[in-house]
Design a protein around this motif. Structure first.
Motif, PDB file in Angstrom:
ATOM      1  N   GLN A   3     -25.958  30.637  23.622  1.00  0.00           N
ATOM      2  CA  GLN A   3     -25.935  30.134  22.256  1.00  0.00           C
ATOM      3  C   GLN A   3     -27.208  30.564  21.545  1.00  0.00           C
ATOM      4  N   VAL A   6     -28.564  29.441  15.437  1.00  0.00           N
ATOM      5  CA  VAL A   6     -27.992  29.832  14.154  1.00  0.00           C
ATOM      6  C   VAL A   6     -27.300  28.598  13.596  1.00  0.00           C
ATOM      7  N   SER A  10     -23.976  33.299   9.286  1.00  0.00           N
ATOM      8  CA  SER A  10     -23.167  34.310   9.966  1.00  0.00           C
ATOM      9  C   SER A  10     -23.711  34.560  11.359  1.00  0.00           C
ATOM     10  N   ILE A  11     -22.793  34.720  12.304  1.00  0.00           N
ATOM     11  CA  ILE A  11     -23.175  35.007  13.687  1.00  0.00           C
ATOM     12  C   ILE A  11     -22.363  36.186  14.201  1.00  0.00           C
ATOM     13  N   ARG A  12     -22.783  36.687  15.363  1.00  0.00           N
ATOM     14  CA  ARG A  12     -22.132  37.823  16.015  1.00  0.00           C
ATOM     15  C   ARG A  12     -21.656  37.397  17.396  1.00  0.00           C
ATOM     16  N   GLU A  56     -18.214  39.508  13.650  1.00  0.00           N
ATOM     17  CA  GLU A  56     -19.264  38.870  12.868  1.00  0.00           C
ATOM     18  C   GLU A  56     -18.642  38.137  11.691  1.00  0.00           C
ATOM     19  N   PRO A  58     -18.788  33.957   9.448  1.00  0.00           N
ATOM     20  CA  PRO A  58     -19.232  32.564   9.467  1.00  0.00           C
ATOM     21  C   PRO A  58     -19.082  31.953  10.862  1.00  0.00           C
ATOM     22  N   GLU A  59     -20.041  31.123  11.235  1.00  0.00           N
ATOM     23  CA  GLU A  59     -20.057  30.559  12.581  1.00  0.00           C
ATOM     24  C   GLU A  59     -18.745  29.879  12.952  1.00  0.00           C
ATOM     25  N   HIS A  60     -18.176  29.072  12.046  1.00  0.00           N
ATOM     26  CA  HIS A  60     -16.942  28.355  12.387  1.00  0.00           C
ATOM     27  C   HIS A  60     -15.794  29.331  12.668  1.00  0.00           C
ATOM     28  N   VAL A  62     -16.059  32.565  13.716  1.00  0.00           N
ATOM     29  CA  VAL A  62     -16.331  33.281  14.971  1.00  0.00           C
ATOM     30  C   VAL A  62     -15.981  32.387  16.157  1.00  0.00           C
ATOM     31  N   ARG A  63     -16.338  31.132  16.077  1.00  0.00           N
ATOM     32  CA  ARG A  63     -16.037  30.207  17.179  1.00  0.00           C
ATOM     33  C   ARG A  63     -14.528  29.958  17.292  1.00  0.00           C
ATOM     34  N   VAL A  85     -23.299  34.930  21.879  1.00  0.00           N
ATOM     35  CA  VAL A  85     -23.335  34.702  20.444  1.00  0.00           C
ATOM     36  C   VAL A  85     -24.778  34.820  19.993  1.00  0.00           C
TER      37      VAL A  85
END
Length: 98
Positions: A3, A6, A10-12, A56, A58-60, A62-63, A85
């Protein structure tokens, strides 16, 4: 899954999906799901029979894609997902199945 620190941005996601994931439409359905979630990246077959997924956004979102990859809703038979991530690079555009 590693983890990153972030919060809400935005995440990858970098994931290697193991199992029966080639020749079953996995890349194309993964791309369709990623596009629905408005993610950028790619799903690519690897020589060892796995599929590499990079996404890549928004975090929600990507998850949500990661959850889908790990679920029984993903095509084929996923036996494991090795995922990390971290921060997004911002260099990806669109989502490709290659």
């Amino acid at each position: 899954m590693a983890q990153a620190d972030v919060a809400g941005g935005s995440i990858r996601l970098a994931a290697v999906v193991h199992g029966t994931v080639q020749g079953v439409g996995f890349r194309y359905l993964t791309a369709r799901k990623a596009r629905e979630l408005q993610l950028a990246g790619s799903a690519v077959n690897r020589a060892d029979g796995t599929v590499e997924v990079v996404a890549e956004g928004p975090e929600h979102a990507v998850r949500m894609l990661l959850g889908w990859l790990e679920s029984d809703r993903a095509p084929g038979l996923v036996t494991a997902v090795d995922a990390t991530v971290g921060p997004a690079t911002g260099r990806l555009h669109g989502f490709q199945a290659r």
